[in-house]
Enzyme design. Sequence first.
Site, mmCIF file in Angstrom:
data_model
loop_
_atom_site.group_PDB
_atom_site.id
_atom_site.type_symbol
_atom_site.label_atom_id
_atom_site.label_comp_id
_atom_site.label_asym_id
_atom_site.label_seq_id
_atom_site.Cartn_x
_atom_site.Cartn_y
_atom_site.Cartn_z
ATOM 1 N N LYS A 16 1.360 -1.570 -0.281
ATOM 2 C CA LYS A 16 -0.519 0.092 -0.225
ATOM 3 C C LYS A 16 1.003 0.980 0.200
ATOM 4 O O LYS A 16 2.163 1.233 0.252
ATOM 5 C CB LYS A 16 -0.520 -0.173 0.911
ATOM 6 N N TYR A 50 -12.502 -2.883 -2.842
ATOM 7 C CA TYR A 50 -12.717 -3.100 -1.749
ATOM 8 C C TYR A 50 -14.404 -3.026 -1.736
ATOM 9 O O TYR A 50 -15.168 -2.693 -0.635
ATOM 10 C CB TYR A 50 -12.351 -1.868 -0.932
ATOM 11 N N PHE A 57 -15.182 3.761 7.373
ATOM 12 C CA PHE A 57 -13.647 3.494 6.844
ATOM 13 C C PHE A 57 -13.476 3.973 5.777
ATOM 14 O O PHE A 57 -12.614 4.245 4.607
ATOM 15 C CB PHE A 57 -12.706 2.972 7.879
ATOM 16 N N ARG A 71 -1.512 -14.743 3.874
ATOM 17 C CA ARG A 71 -2.272 -14.295 4.612
ATOM 18 C C ARG A 71 -1.421 -14.552 6.623
ATOM 19 O O ARG A 71 -1.603 -13.583 7.460
ATOM 20 C CB ARG A 71 -3.374 -14.425 5.194
ATOM 21 N N THR A 91 -5.598 -8.226 10.651
ATOM 22 C CA THR A 91 -5.293 -6.807 9.818
ATOM 23 C C THR A 91 -4.798 -5.154 10.859
ATOM 24 O O THR A 91 -4.523 -4.394 10.745
ATOM 25 C CB THR A 91 -7.207 -6.322 9.831
ATOM 26 N N ARG A 140 3.207 -7.094 8.796
ATOM 27 C CA ARG A 140 2.460 -5.819 9.789
ATOM 28 C C ARG A 140 2.550 -6.290 11.552
ATOM 29 O O ARG A 140 2.683 -4.629 11.900
ATOM 30 C CB ARG A 140 0.753 -6.262 10.292
ATOM 31 N N ASN A 183 -1.674 -0.783 7.769
ATOM 32 C CA ASN A 183 -1.483 -1.529 7.797
ATOM 33 C C ASN A 183 0.012 -1.898 6.074
ATOM 34 O O ASN A 183 -0.086 -3.671 5.864
ATOM 35 C CB ASN A 183 -2.034 -2.608 7.846
ATOM 36 N N HIS A 200 -1.782 -5.941 1.505
ATOM 37 C CA HIS A 200 -3.074 -6.264 0.717
ATOM 38 C C HIS A 200 -2.627 -7.751 0.849
ATOM 39 O O HIS A 200 -1.844 -7.593 -0.113
ATOM 40 C CB HIS A 200 -3.760 -5.469 -0.283
ATOM 41 N N GLU A 214 -8.548 -10.545 -7.853
ATOM 42 C CA GLU A 214 -8.184 -9.202 -7.719
ATOM 43 C C GLU A 214 -6.710 -8.922 -8.698
ATOM 44 O O GLU A 214 -6.518 -8.619 -9.186
ATOM 45 C CB GLU A 214 -7.616 -9.121 -6.164
HETATM 46 P P1 ADP Z 1 -7.724 -7.288 5.213
HETATM 47 O O1 ADP Z 1 -6.818 -6.411 4.895
HETATM 48 O O2 ADP Z 1 -6.640 -7.801 6.889
HETATM 49 O O3 ADP Z 1 -8.021 -8.687 4.845
HETATM 50 P P2 ADP Z 1 -9.791 -6.307 5.519
HETATM 51 O O4 ADP Z 1 -10.239 -6.286 4.621
HETATM 52 O O5 ADP Z 1 -11.422 -6.162 6.765
HETATM 53 O O6 ADP Z 1 -8.641 -6.473 6.337
HETATM 54 O O7 ADP Z 1 -10.248 -4.654 5.494
HETATM 55 C C1 ADP Z 1 -9.539 -4.369 4.158
HETATM 56 C C2 ADP Z 1 -8.463 -2.991 4.659
HETATM 57 O O8 ADP Z 1 -9.350 -2.105 5.022
HETATM 58 C C3 ADP Z 1 -7.511 -3.552 5.713
HETATM 59 O O9 ADP Z 1 -6.092 -3.864 5.691
HETATM 60 C C4 ADP Z 1 -7.453 -2.402 6.542
HETATM 61 O O10 ADP Z 1 -6.452 -1.034 5.439
HETATM 62 C C5 ADP Z 1 -8.559 -1.354 5.654
HETATM 63 N N1 ADP Z 1 -9.427 -1.112 7.333
HETATM 64 C C6 ADP Z 1 -10.574 -2.177 8.028
HETATM 65 N N2 ADP Z 1 -10.701 -2.223 8.969
HETATM 66 C C7 ADP Z 1 -10.434 -1.374 9.198
HETATM 67 C C8 ADP Z 1 -11.127 0.250 10.651
HETATM 68 N N3 ADP Z 1 -11.288 -0.278 11.108
HETATM 69 N N4 ADP Z 1 -10.261 1.310 10.207
HETATM 70 C C9 ADP Z 1 -9.334 2.109 8.927
HETATM 71 N N5 ADP Z 1 -9.216 0.860 8.536
HETATM 72 C C10 ADP Z 1 -9.267 -0.168 7.769
#
Ligand code: ADP
Length: 169
Positions: free
Chosen positions: A29, A69, A77, A105, A111, A122, A132, A135, A146
């Site tokens: 990212k 997304y 968010f 993962r 996350t 992370r 973070n 992805h 994707e």
């Molecule tokens: P992951 O990336 O671990 O698969 P998710 O699919 O739940 O996690 O979320 C996608 C992305 O959205 C996260 O990696 C993060 O960048 C962002 N995100 C998720 N939850 C939050 C939150 N509570 N506040 C801000 N950003 C968030």
Amino acid sequence: ARSGRASRAVQRCRIVAAAEVEQSYIMIKPDGVQRGLVGEIISRFEKKGFLLKGLKLFQCSKDLAQEHYKDLKDKPFFPTLIDYITSGPVVCMAWEGVGVVASARKLIGATNPLQAEPGTIRGDLAVQTGRNVVHGSDSPDNGKREIALWFKEGELCEWESVQTPWLIE
Ligand code: ADP
């Protein structure tokens, strides 16, 4: 004879592993790019033993970020997530391997970086969910979806690594 043996070994691996080979879309990212973590992050997937099939530095549009997304579009968010992902270049990668989706993962970690184990990307390199650094696809189907979304035809390379027989028996 040696190269014959090596190519037979690769052939055998291909047959054994074909059913379990998956692809995962991994993306560094904008914060990971800005913080100079590109080499560090790529290195973790390389060292694990996955095969890099596609790689590019890319500035993505809001439309593409929203499509990527889309499952999160009702989250509070979501708008800041789209701003974050489009705030600078990202590094797009397609990685292939046996079990690569679940394994990536694990390498990436939880996350929320504060909950991510030390040793994960992370856990070692980030502090906040909204920054973070990386992805990774959450299922083989999403891996396919994707990669098709972020890469154009012709941007992935078909190649074999000499490491394969040393990674898969
Ligand atoms: P992951 O990336 O671990 O698969 P998710 O699919 O739940 O996690 O979320 C996608 C992305 O959205 C996260 O990696 C993060 O960048 C962002 N995100 C998720 N939850 C939050 C939150 N509570 N506040 C801000 N950003 C968030």
